[in-house]
Design a protein around this motif. Sequence first.
Motif, PDB file in Angstrom:
ATOM      1  N   THR A 193       0.868  -1.180   0.000  1.00 47.74           N
ATOM      2  CA  THR A 193       0.000   0.000   0.000  1.00 47.74           C
ATOM      3  C   THR A 193       0.905   1.231   0.000  1.00 47.74           C
ATOM      4  O   THR A 193       2.114   1.126   0.250  1.00 47.74           O
ATOM      5  N   TRP A 194       0.329   2.391  -0.245  1.00 48.00           N
ATOM      6  CA  TRP A 194       1.177   3.594  -0.303  1.00 48.00           C
ATOM      7  C   TRP A 194       1.839   3.878   1.035  1.00 48.00           C
ATOM      8  O   TRP A 194       2.947   4.400   1.075  1.00 48.00           O
ATOM      9  N   ARG A 195       1.170   3.508   2.130  1.00 47.30           N
ATOM     10  CA  ARG A 195       1.742   3.782   3.449  1.00 47.30           C
ATOM     11  C   ARG A 195       3.001   2.964   3.727  1.00 47.30           C
ATOM     12  O   ARG A 195       3.749   3.257   4.650  1.00 47.30           O
ATOM     13  N   GLU A 196       3.209   1.922   2.955  1.00 51.77           N
ATOM     14  CA  GLU A 196       4.398   1.071   3.124  1.00 51.77           C
ATOM     15  C   GLU A 196       5.437   1.337   2.037  1.00 51.77           C
ATOM     16  O   GLU A 196       6.345   0.531   1.851  1.00 51.77           O
ATOM     17  N   SER A 197       5.287   2.445   1.326  1.00 54.65           N
ATOM     18  CA  SER A 197       6.144   2.705   0.172  1.00 54.65           C
ATOM     19  C   SER A 197       7.166   3.797   0.447  1.00 54.65           C
ATOM     20  O   SER A 197       6.809   4.950   0.713  1.00 54.65           O
ATOM     21  N   LEU A 198       8.437   3.426   0.331  1.00 54.86           N
ATOM     22  CA  LEU A 198       9.520   4.391   0.525  1.00 54.86           C
ATOM     23  C   LEU A 198       9.379   5.549  -0.466  1.00 54.86           C
ATOM     24  O   LEU A 198       9.662   6.697  -0.134  1.00 54.86           O
ATOM     25  N   LEU A 199       8.900   5.245  -1.677  1.00 52.02           N
ATOM     26  CA  LEU A 199       8.722   6.300  -2.679  1.00 52.02           C
ATOM     27  C   LEU A 199       7.801   7.400  -2.147  1.00 52.02           C
ATOM     28  O   LEU A 199       8.074   8.589  -2.341  1.00 52.02           O
ATOM     29  N   VAL A 200       6.710   7.005  -1.493  1.00 53.59           N
ATOM     30  CA  VAL A 200       5.783   8.021  -0.972  1.00 53.59           C
ATOM     31  C   VAL A 200       6.393   8.708   0.242  1.00 53.59           C
ATOM     32  O   VAL A 200       6.284   9.925   0.398  1.00 53.59           O
ATOM     33  N   ASP A 230       6.212  12.749   0.874  1.00 56.43           N
ATOM     34  CA  ASP A 230       5.039  13.139   1.653  1.00 56.43           C
ATOM     35  C   ASP A 230       5.466  13.302   3.121  1.00 56.43           C
ATOM     36  O   ASP A 230       5.713  12.327   3.831  1.00 56.43           O
ATOM     37  N   GLU A 231       5.549  14.553   3.533  1.00 60.61           N
ATOM     38  CA  GLU A 231       6.069  14.846   4.866  1.00 60.61           C
ATOM     39  C   GLU A 231       5.257  14.159   5.967  1.00 60.61           C
ATOM     40  O   GLU A 231       5.818  13.685   6.964  1.00 60.61           O
ATOM     41  N   ASP A 232       3.939  14.107   5.799  1.00 57.56           N
ATOM     42  CA  ASP A 232       3.087  13.495   6.830  1.00 57.56           C
ATOM     43  C   ASP A 232       3.398  12.012   6.993  1.00 57.56           C
ATOM     44  O   ASP A 232       3.525  11.515   8.108  1.00 57.56           O
ATOM     45  N   LEU A 233       3.526  11.310   5.868  1.00 55.18           N
ATOM     46  CA  LEU A 233       3.833   9.885   5.962  1.00 55.18           C
ATOM     47  C   LEU A 233       5.246   9.689   6.534  1.00 55.18           C
ATOM     48  O   LEU A 233       5.470   8.799   7.359  1.00 55.18           O
ATOM     49  N   ARG A 234       6.149  10.552   6.119  1.00 55.09           N
ATOM     50  CA  ARG A 234       7.547  10.406   6.536  1.00 55.09           C
ATOM     51  C   ARG A 234       7.678  10.348   8.062  1.00 55.09           C
ATOM     52  O   ARG A 234       8.474   9.603   8.593  1.00 55.09           O
ATOM     53  N   ARG A 235       6.882  11.139   8.762  1.00 62.44           N
ATOM     54  CA  ARG A 235       6.976  11.196  10.228  1.00 62.44           C
ATOM     55  C   ARG A 235       6.767   9.844  10.895  1.00 62.44           C
ATOM     56  O   ARG A 235       7.398   9.530  11.892  1.00 62.44           O
TER      57      ARG A 235
END
Length: 174
Positions: A113-120, A124-129
């Motif tokens: 899923t996108w939440r498990e993707s290093l690319l995102v 995406d600063e929010d996911l990065r946190r």
Amino acid sequence: MTFRTLTVLATVLLMASLGVGCFDFGDSGTDAQGGLDVPQDGSAVTVLAALHGAYLRHCARCHAPGAPGATSETEKSLDFSTVETTRRTLRGKATGLVGNQQACNGASFLGATWRESLLVAVLDEDLRRTFMAPGYPECNGATGAVSAMETRVGVSMPATFLPDLRAWIDAGAP
Ligand code: HEC
């Protein structure tokens, strides 16, 4: 979001990027007419082609063989030169990272899923946190192992880019 919606989005994104008409990586990503590097096999414009045209092509300044902006520290697997090199290399894993980012060597760019993707996570600063790469717990946002890439390209990200990227990944990155 349905795949049909994605295809429509792809067309819209592609048209938007064609309107810009400015290519900073002229020896690839464009065809003889200066258009986007869309597959010539008669298939419909792909979502990835639209994502590449809208934003990812700018990453080729550093992530491509012999890229002018590449240094010894640059991640080595990714190649954003064309839609096809982007598709192929995004299916791989990070290599060549040193220092703080070393923990991400071996991590997949695209997760289930996108939440498990290093690319995102790098865009995406929010996911990065909160991000933690599957199987690579040290490759997480909190330790600084996941770098911000949206600040490196020098081009602002279209507002629809992240939502479209997330939807493309969650549709299985076709
Ligand atoms: C100016 C050069 C440059 C540009 C442009 C650039 N990168 Fe990077 N990229 C690097 C370097 C250098 C690294 C190694 C990590 C670091 O230095 O922070 C890296 C690392 C990465 C990593 C691994 C990050 C990690 O911490 O595990 C990914 C994924 C990545 N880049 C994707 C992208 C994407 C997608 C784009 C386009 C939006 C992009 N890069 C644009 C230079 C660049």
